[in-house]
Design an enzyme around this catalytic site. Structure first.
Site, PDB file in Angstrom:
ATOM      1  N   CYS A  28       0.864  -1.175   0.000  1.00 43.93           N
ATOM      2  CA  CYS A  28       0.000   0.000   0.000  1.00 43.93           C
ATOM      3  C   CYS A  28       0.905   1.231   0.000  1.00 43.93           C
ATOM      4  O   CYS A  28       2.098   1.118   0.277  1.00 43.93           O
ATOM      5  CB  CYS A  28      -0.943   0.005   1.205  1.00 43.93           C
ATOM      6  SG  CYS A  28      -0.123   0.094   2.810  1.00 43.93           S
ATOM      7  N   HIS A 623      -2.211   5.932  13.708  1.00 38.20           N
ATOM      8  CA  HIS A 623      -0.831   5.966  14.182  1.00 38.20           C
ATOM      9  C   HIS A 623      -0.197   7.299  13.837  1.00 38.20           C
ATOM     10  O   HIS A 623      -0.626   7.996  12.922  1.00 38.20           O
ATOM     11  CB  HIS A 623      -0.009   4.809  13.610  1.00 38.20           C
ATOM     12  CG  HIS A 623      -0.301   4.457  12.205  1.00 38.20           C
ATOM     13  ND1 HIS A 623      -1.354   3.639  11.842  1.00 38.20           N
ATOM     14  CD2 HIS A 623       0.295   4.817  11.051  1.00 38.20           C
ATOM     15  CE1 HIS A 623      -1.374   3.497  10.533  1.00 38.20           C
ATOM     16  NE2 HIS A 623      -0.389   4.204  10.031  1.00 38.20           N
TER      17      HIS A 623
END
Length: 707
Positions: A28, A623
Site C-alpha cells: 500500500c 498511528h
C-alpha cells in the site's frame, strides 16, 4: 529473471500430482497496515484451500519474505495486490493478476480463483485482459493521478537540490550587474551554481520520464525523459522559451500511452525479446520527439511571439493593469513560454531606461514559492511530510527569486495551485506597478532589494508580502475545498476511490489528497478532517498522565512493553473519529510518554488525511510519528456502537488501537509491531476474544497473544 516459459495449465495432470503453488505481493502507499492485512488474508485463504502460497510484503520497513527466482519458476500464478508500483519483470511467463490492496483484504478467495485464468505477463510488460481491464476496475482515474504523482515525487529532489545550490551560490558569490546577478567565472561559487543548474535542467525530463514510467513501465522511461528535454528546450522548435513543466506533463502522458499502444502491436516471436529495450524506446522516442517539434512546438513559438507583441502594446496603459497582467503571466507556468515572455519583456526594457516593468516582474517572481511554502506552514494538516519539507525549501528559493520552487506543488495540484499563484502574482505586480517600483537587473525576489538593485524597496516588499499571503490563503482554501469535495464524492459512491493530492489532497494515494483512503491514495493532503483541537497544548489529562509512573500497572506488558493496562479502555466514549482520536491520545497520555496531546491529535489526523486507518473487520489503527511523544506507546480501546472510520468494507471501528512513536525513534520496531498486530487481527477468533474480554486485565491477557 525467469524465462518466459509458457504458463502452467492449472488443471492438467501436473496439478493433480502436486498442490497449486501461488505467489503474492502486497503493498500500500504508506506500506503499513493494509500491506500486512492483505498478506495475511491471502495466506489464510490459500491455506484453507490447501494451496501453497508465499507472500512478499513491500512495507515501510522494506520488502520482507522476498520472492526469489526459485519461487517464481515453480509458481502457477502471481497475485499482486498493491496500490503502488511493483516491478513485474521477474514474473515474465507467469499468470499475473494485478489488483488493489483492498481486494487482497476483502476478496482473497476470489483472487485465488481469478489468478488461475489471469493473463500471462509478457516480456514487454503486456498482458491481454490485464488488471486495468479486469472486473472491478474503475482504475483509470487512479492511474492518471498515480502517474502524475510518481513524476512529481522523483522531480522534487532535483528541484530542491538544484534550487538551493543556485540560491546559495548567488547569495555568497554573486553580485548585481546590468545582465542580472553574475557569479565570476572559474570561482568556487560558479561551480556550485553550475551543479545546481544541472539539477534544474534535469528536473523537467525527470518529471516527464517518471510519469511515462508509471504508465507503461521501463520501455517508456527513455521516450518520456527525452520528450521532457525537448519540451523544455525551445530552441528545437524556434521558441525563445521551452514549454516548461506543463510541457513535461504533456510529454510524459503522451510517451506513456504511446508505449502502451505500441506494446499491443503483434510482432513475430523473434522480435519480441528486443521490443522493450530497442524497438519500443526508439520508435516512441522518435515519434514523440518529432511530434512535439513539428506539431506542438509551433503553437508554443506562436504564443511567445504574439504575447510579446501584445505586451508591447500595453506599455502606455495603466501601470496597475500592466503589473497585474505581468504578474499573471509570471505565475502561470514558472519557466514556461508565458512566464518567459513576461520576464524577457521586462528585461528587454531595462536597456531602454524603463525599469518599472522589470520592477513589476521582480515583485511577482518570488510570490509562487513563497506563497506555497507559507501555505504548508499555516495549514500543515493539509500537507504530507514530504510536501512540508519541500515547502521549506520553496521559501528559501523564493527569497532568491527562484520561482521553480513552486513547480512541485503546481504539478501535483494544478487546478488549485496555478490559479492561486496567478492571483498572488497579479496582486504583487499590480501593487509594484501602482508604487512605481523599479528593478535595474533582470532578476526578482527579495535578494534584488537586499543587494540594492531595486528602488522603492519598502513598497517592493509590501508587494511581495501581499502577493505571498494572497497566494497562500487562496491555495489553502482551494485545496481544502477540493479535499472536502473529493471525500464527499467517495462517501456518496460508497467506494474507496478518491479523487486526486501532492501526495496530498484526497483520497486514495496521495494530495490531492482528495479523499483519502490509504487503499487508493490519490492525494491525501488535501482532504480535510474536522478542526484540530484548539491551541493549548497539554490537556488536564496529559498533565495528570505526565506525572504518573508506568510501573506497577498490575498487569502484563504486551507489544514489547508499549501497551499496558494503563493504556487500555474497554468502553470508548467518543462517537466520531476525531473525538475518538482525541480520546485515544489522552489515553496514551496516561503512560507519561505524551508531552503534547494536541500535537499528537493533529499528527494523527494528518495521517488520516493520507488514507483512512480504518482497516475493515471493525478495526482501526490510527498511528502517528511525532515528537509529541517521548517514547513509543500503544493504546487500545473498544467501542460498543462502533465509530465511522471510513473503512472500505463499510464497517464501523469497534477495536481501535493507537500507536505513537517519536520522530527520532530508532529502528523500525513500531512498524514491526504494526505489521504483527495487523496480521493477528485477521484472526476472527482473536477479535472475538477481544470483544468479549470483560475488563482491562482480560483484554491484556488476550493481547498478550500478539507478543
Amino acid at each position: 529473471m525467469t524465462s518466459p516459459a509458457g504458463p502452467p495449465a492449472m488443471g492438467g495432470r501436473d496439478d493433480e500430482r502436486r498442490p497449486l503453488r501461488l505467489l503474492a505481493v502486497t503493498a500500500c502507499p504508506t506500506g503499513i497496515a493494509h500491506t500486512y492485512m492483505a498478506a495475511e488474508k491471502l495466506a489464510q485463504a490459500a491455506a484453507d484451500r490447501g494451496i501453497e502460497m508465499k507472500v512478499e510484503t513491500q512495507g515501510s520497513i522494506g520488502a520482507e519474505n522476498v520472492l526469489d527466482d526459485n519461487d517464481v519458476s515453480h509458481a502457477d500464478g502471481v497475485i499482486v495486490a498493491a496500490d503502488k508500483d511493483v516491478d513485474l519483470s521477474r514474473f515474465v511467463g507467469k499468470r499475473v493478476l494485478k489488483v488493489g490492496v483492498a481486494e487482497g483484504i476483502h476478496h482473497p478467495e476470489q483472487l485465488i480463483e481469478r489468478v488461475r485464468s489471469a493473463p500471462v505477463h509478457g516480456a514487454d510488460g503486456t498482458a491481454s485482459g490485464s488488471a486495468a481491464d479486469a472486473p472491478g476496475g474503475g482504475k483509470e482515474r487512479g492511474t492518471v493521478y498515480k502517474a502524475l504523482m510518481n513524476g512529481v515525487s522523483y522531480m522534487i529532489p532535483f528541484v530542491v537540490v538544484g534550487g538551493l545550490l543556485i540560491a546559495v551560490s548567488l547569495a555568497l558569490g554573486g553580485h548585481a550587474t546590468a545582465k542580472g546577478y553574475v557569479i565570476p567565472e572559474g570561482t568556487f561559487w560558479a561551480h556550485v551554481n553550475a551543479v545546481g543548474g544541472i539539477g534544474f535542467q534535469l528536473m523537467i525530463p525527470i518529471l516527464s520520464g517518471y510519469i511515462a514510467y508509471a504508465i507503461a513501465d521501463r520501455p517508456a522511461l527513455v521516450p518520456g525523459m527525452i520528450g521532457g528535454w525537448i519540451a523544455n528546450t525551445g530552441a528545437l522548435y524556434d521558441s525563445e522559451a521551452g514549454a516548461g513543466f506543463i510541457g513535461a506533463i504533456v510529454t510524459g502522458f503522451l510517451a506513456g500511452y504511446l508505449v502502451l499502444w505500441i506494446k499491443k502491436v503483434r510482432v513475430p516471436k523473434f522480435v519480441q525479446p528486443i521490443m522493450p529495450i530497442i524497438v519500443i524506446p526508439i520508435v516512441a522516442t522518435t515519434a514523440l520527439g518529432l511530434f512535439f517539434i513539428y506539431v506542438v512546438g509551433k503553437p508554443i513559438s506562436w504564443v511567445f511571439e504574439h504575447l510579446t507583441n501584445w505586451l508591447g502594446g500595453m506599455t502606455g496603459t495603466s501601470a496597475v493593469l500592466l503589473g497585474a497582467v505581468l504578474g499573471l503571466m509570471i505565475a502561470f507556468d514558472m519557466g514556461g513560454p508565458v512566464n518567459k515572455t513576461a520576464f524577457l519583456f521586462g528585461a528587454g526594457l531595462i536597456a531602454s531606461g524603463n525599469q518599472t516593468v522589470m520592477g513589476m516582474c521582480a515583485a511577482a517572481i518570488p510570490v509562487m514559492p513563497l506563497g506555497q511554502g507559507l501555505a504548508t506552514l499555516i495549514r500543515r494538516r493539509l500537507y504530507t511530510e514530504q510536501e512540508r519539507e519541500t515547502g521549506l525549501a520553496a521559501l528559501f528559493m523564493g527569497c532568491f527569486g527562484i520561482s521553480e520552487g513552486a513547480i512541485p506543488f503546481a504539478a501535483a495540484r494544478p487546478a488549485q495551485v496555478i490559479p492561486a499563484n496567478m492571483l498572488g502574482g497579479a496582486v504583487a505586480g499590480a501593487v509594484a506597478g501602482l508604487a512605481g517600483v523599479k528593478d535595474a537587473v533582470p532578476h526578482g525576489g527579495p535578494v534584488v532589494a537586499v543587494l540594492g538593485a531595486v528602488s522603492g524597496v519598502p513598497m517592493f516588499f509590501v508587494a511581495v508580502a501581499v502577493g505571498t499571503v494572497v497566494t497562500a490563503l487562496t491555495t489553502v482554501a482551494l485545496v481544502d475545498m477540493s479535499g472536502r469535495r473529493g471525500r464527499a464524492e467517495a462517501v456518496g459512491e460508497g467506494s474507496g476511490a478518491a479523487g486526486p493530492v501532492l501526495a496530498g489532497a484526497g483520497a486514495g494515494a496521495v494530495v490531492p489528497g482528495p479523499a483519502g483512503r490509504e487503499l487508493s491514495p490519490v492525494g491525501a493532503a488535501a482532504v480535510k478532517e474536522t478542526a484540530v483541537p484548539g491551541p493549548g497544548g497539554r490537556s488536564a489529562t496529559a498533565e495528570a498522565g505526565a506525572v504518573e509512573e508506568t510501573a506497577g500497572d498490575g498487569g502484563p506488558e504486551v507489544l514489547s512493553g508499549h501497551l499496558t493496562e494503563r493504556t487500555v479502555r474497554v468502553a470508548l466514549g467518543a462517537a466520531e473519529k476525531e473525538a475518538a482520536i482525541r480520546e485515544m491520545a489522552e489515553l496514551l497520555a496516561r503512560s507519561g510518554r505524551v508531552a503534547d496531546v494536541a500535537e499528537l491529535v493533529a499528527t494523527a489526523l494528518r495521517r488520516e488525511e493520507q488514507g483512512s486507518t480504518g482497516l475493515g473487520e471493525e478495526i482501526a489503527i490510527p498511528h502517528a510519528k511525532t515528537d509529541a511523544v517521548t517514547e513509543p506507546v500503544v493504546g487500545f480501546a473498544r467501542s460498543a456502537e462502533g465509530v465511522e472510520w471510513g473503512s472500505l468494507d463499510g464497517t464501523k471501528a469497534r477495536l481501535i488501537f493507537m500507536i505513537a512513536v517519536p520522530e527520532a525513534a530508532a529502528g523500525d520496531e513500531h512498524l514491526r509491531i504494526l505489521a504483527l498486530l495487523s496480521r493477528k487481527l485477521m484472526d476472527a477468533g482473536f477479535r472475538e476474544r477481544l470483544l468479549a474480554a470483560p475488563d482491562e486485565r482480560a483484554v491484556l491477557a488476550v493481547l498478550a497473544e500478539v507478543g
